[in-house]
Structure formats: structure tokens, C-alpha cells
Design a protein around this motif. Sequence first.
Motif, short mmCIF file in Angstrom:
data_model
loop_
_atom_site.label_atom_id
_atom_site.label_comp_id
_atom_site.label_asym_id
_atom_site.label_seq_id
_atom_site.Cartn_x
_atom_site.Cartn_y
_atom_site.Cartn_z
N ARG A 102 0.82 -1.21 0.00
CA ARG A 102 0.00 0.00 0.00
C ARG A 102 0.85 1.26 0.00
O ARG A 102 0.42 2.30 -0.48
CB ARG A 102 -0.92 0.00 1.22
N ILE A 103 2.07 1.20 0.58
CA ILE A 103 2.95 2.37 0.67
C ILE A 103 4.31 2.02 0.09
O ILE A 103 4.91 1.00 0.44
CB ILE A 103 3.13 2.83 2.14
N GLY A 104 4.81 2.88 -0.78
CA GLY A 104 6.14 2.70 -1.35
C GLY A 104 6.14 1.88 -2.61
O GLY A 104 5.12 1.33 -3.04
N GLY A 105 7.31 1.81 -3.23
CA GLY A 105 7.48 1.08 -4.48
C GLY A 105 8.60 1.71 -5.30
O GLY A 105 9.41 2.49 -4.80
N GLU A 106 8.63 1.34 -6.56
CA GLU A 106 9.67 1.87 -7.45
C GLU A 106 9.37 3.34 -7.79
O GLU A 106 8.22 3.72 -8.00
CB GLU A 106 9.73 1.04 -8.73
N TRP A 107 10.40 4.13 -7.85
CA TRP A 107 10.25 5.55 -8.20
C TRP A 107 11.53 6.07 -8.86
O TRP A 107 12.60 5.48 -8.71
CB TRP A 107 9.93 6.40 -6.96
N GLU A 108 11.40 7.17 -9.57
CA GLU A 108 12.54 7.77 -10.26
C GLU A 108 12.29 9.26 -10.47
O GLU A 108 11.22 9.66 -10.92
CB GLU A 108 12.77 7.08 -11.61
N LEU A 109 13.29 10.08 -10.13
CA LEU A 109 13.22 11.54 -10.27
C LEU A 109 14.58 12.07 -10.75
O LEU A 109 15.49 11.30 -11.03
CB LEU A 109 12.83 12.20 -8.95
N ASP A 165 16.06 -3.39 0.53
CA ASP A 165 15.38 -4.04 -0.59
C ASP A 165 14.47 -3.10 -1.35
O ASP A 165 13.82 -3.50 -2.32
CB ASP A 165 14.56 -5.24 -0.08
N GLY A 166 14.42 -1.84 -0.90
CA GLY A 166 13.57 -0.86 -1.56
C GLY A 166 12.12 -0.90 -1.11
O GLY A 166 11.25 -0.30 -1.74
N GLN A 167 11.83 -1.61 0.00
CA GLN A 167 10.47 -1.75 0.49
C GLN A 167 10.22 -0.81 1.67
O GLN A 167 11.11 -0.56 2.49
CB GLN A 167 10.22 -3.20 0.93
N LEU A 217 18.65 11.28 -13.96
CA LEU A 217 17.61 10.43 -13.40
C LEU A 217 18.21 9.46 -12.38
O LEU A 217 19.22 8.81 -12.63
CB LEU A 217 16.91 9.64 -14.51
N GLU A 218 17.56 9.39 -11.26
CA GLU A 218 18.00 8.50 -10.18
C GLU A 218 16.78 8.15 -9.34
O GLU A 218 15.83 8.93 -9.25
CB GLU A 218 19.07 9.18 -9.33
N GLY A 219 16.83 6.99 -8.75
CA GLY A 219 15.67 6.59 -7.94
C GLY A 219 15.94 5.38 -7.07
O GLY A 219 17.08 5.14 -6.65
N SER A 220 14.89 4.61 -6.83
CA SER A 220 14.96 3.47 -5.90
C SER A 220 15.95 2.41 -6.37
O SER A 220 16.62 1.77 -5.56
CB SER A 220 13.57 2.85 -5.75
N ASN A 251 29.21 -0.36 14.01
CA ASN A 251 28.59 -1.23 13.00
C ASN A 251 27.28 -0.64 12.48
O ASN A 251 26.28 -1.35 12.30
CB ASN A 251 28.34 -2.63 13.56
N ALA A 252 27.29 0.67 12.25
CA ALA A 252 26.07 1.34 11.78
C ALA A 252 25.78 0.96 10.34
O ALA A 252 26.70 0.84 9.52
CB ALA A 252 26.24 2.84 11.90
N PRO A 253 24.52 0.74 9.98
CA PRO A 253 24.17 0.42 8.59
C PRO A 253 24.22 1.69 7.73
O PRO A 253 24.06 2.81 8.24
CB PRO A 253 22.73 -0.10 8.72
N PRO A 254 24.43 1.55 6.45
CA PRO A 254 24.42 2.73 5.57
C PRO A 254 23.00 3.29 5.46
O PRO A 254 22.07 2.59 5.05
CB PRO A 254 24.92 2.17 4.23
N ILE A 255 22.82 4.55 5.81
CA ILE A 255 21.51 5.19 5.75
C ILE A 255 21.65 6.55 5.07
O ILE A 255 22.56 7.33 5.38
CB ILE A 255 20.89 5.33 7.16
N VAL A 256 20.76 6.81 4.13
CA VAL A 256 20.84 8.01 3.30
C VAL A 256 19.60 8.88 3.51
O VAL A 256 18.47 8.38 3.34
CB VAL A 256 20.96 7.64 1.80
N PRO A 257 19.76 10.16 3.89
CA PRO A 257 18.61 11.07 3.99
C PRO A 257 18.23 11.60 2.60
O PRO A 257 19.11 11.98 1.81
CB PRO A 257 19.12 12.19 4.89
N VAL A 258 16.93 11.62 2.31
CA VAL A 258 16.45 12.00 0.98
C VAL A 258 15.37 13.07 1.12
O VAL A 258 14.43 12.92 1.91
CB VAL A 258 15.89 10.78 0.22
#
Length: 317
Positions: free
Chosen positions: A141-148, A278-280, A155-158, A198-205
Motif C-alpha cells: 500500500r505504501i512505497g514502491g519503485e520511483w525515479e526523479l 530491498d527498496g520496500q 535520473l535517479e531513484g529506488s 557497525n552502523a548500517p548505511p543510511i541516506v537522507p532523501v
Amino acid sequence: MLRTVSLVCSSANLCKNTKSVWSLASAARFSDKKKGDDLETDLQKDLKKLNEILKTGIKETESLNEKLQDATPTGKIDKNFMNFRKQAEQEAFKRSSIFNWKTVLGTFAVGGSCLAALFYIKKIRLEEREKHRKQTAGKARIGGEWELINTSGKLEGSEELRGNWLLMYFGFTNCPDICPDEIEKMVKVVELIEAKKNAPPIVPVFISVDPERDSVERVKEYCSEFSDKLKGFTGSQEQVNKVAKTFRVYHSQGPRTSKQEDDYIVDHTVIMYLIDPDGQFHDYYGQNRKAEEIANVIEMKVLKYQAQNRKSLLNLF
């Protein structure tokens, strides 16, 4: 049985002796009728002899009975003596009773335990399947493939960001107060997580919902004011609307003033979205959540995600 045989034999002997005596008496009586006194005397002698024979037979019978009584402990003949058929039936009954109730109880106990274990395992699997189904439905219901378009004009996205945890926020660069506060909070969350071991890679968007005013250059300048880690995106109205619909983000352009046509406010959803590698869609955080609280929650989500992935890999082997 022996007693009965002995009694029959004794009675037969008595009858035989008695018959012999009577034969002698009859012959003596009728042989010589003339001798009256001698006949009477002989008859008395014969009767006396008969009594002695009877007494002797009775004593022999009693002696035999005493011997039979002494042969048995209770003085009675055992009912099971020589009764082989009855003994065989009793032994068969004893053997059948051993494999009757004990075997039935044991079978029911083992079978019941096995059934309980099977039902328990089935219940756990059904619960896990239902939980997974609900999670999958929620993600659908929320999220999915996207590109901007990114701040480099490409062009870059999920697809390109897959493999990283994403913390996404939808806003616009002309927002007077809410957007700057939320973006600052988002950047702080990322810094708190990266400061841990051991922090995971996290990107602010940051994704603009005002493509009419937010050009690539404007978004790039705006993001640099907060952090060089912040990735900015914009695009055409159609592209932005598509991404906003994918994440169920509400946005609406307000009324314009007569003096400046580009002076307007955009009403939009104030929420940060957490996207897994996983992009979810994984979680979301509202305006009332503090940076420290969000960082702790994300840390727990990451650990849980990693544990589930390890479990999935083990199941493959």
C-alpha cells in the motif's frame, strides 16, 4: 474323584461278601430240615459272621476316606485338578490383559503427544504466514519503485539507491518553518545512527512536491544548507505526482497572491519514511517524534531486519 472310586469299590466288595454269606446260609437251612436246633444255631453263627464282615468293610471304607483327606491340604479335592483346558484359558486371559489396557493407554499417550506437537507447529507456521501476509500487504500500500531528477540533473531513484536504508521526506524549499525543522531532525537521526558501532548505511532523501518553483539548482542549494549527505530530488509535475502517489503523500498548492504569482504555500503530508535495503517501505515517523527516539527505533528495525535475513539464508541450506 478318587474318593468316589474308593467308595464304589468298597461297596462292591461288601455286596460280594454278603451274597456269599447268604448263599451259605440258605444252603445250610434247606439241606437238612430235620435238624431244627442245629439249623438255628448255625444261622446265628452265620449272622454273627456277616456282622463282622460288614464292620470290617465299614472300617476299611473309613480308613480309605481318611487317607484321601490327608492327601489334600484343605481336606477337599482341588477343582482345577487335571483341568488343563481351564488352566490354558486362564493363562491366555492373563497374557491378553497385559497387552490390553496398558497398550491402549500407551498408544493414546504417544499419539496424543504427536498430534499436539503437529498442531502447535502448524499454528506457529500459520501465524508466521499471516504476519508475513499482513506485512506484505502493508508494504504494497505504501512505497514502491520511483525515479526523479537528482541535483546533478540525472535520473535517479529506488533502483540506484537499493542496498541502503533510506530516510525520505517530502516538502518544498519555500516552506517557512515545518520543512526546515523536519529536515534538520532527519539529518540528526542519520548522524546519531552513524555514530554507533557497525552502523548500517543510511541516506537522507528530500523530494520536492513543488516542481514549479523547485528547480534542480534550487534543490541543490537548499540541500547543501543542511548537510552534504542530504540527497535532493525534483522533476516534472507528472513525475512528482507519481512518486507522491506511490508513497500516499498528500500535497496541494495554495492560493496565489495578485502581486507575486509564485508566492504560495503548498500543503503536504509531514512524515518521514523508512525504506529498507530491498527498496520496500519499512516504517514511518510523524512530526511529534524526536530525533533520538527515531534513531533508537530505526536501530531496532535494522537489527530485526538483519536477523530475518540470516534466518532466511539458513533456511536455504
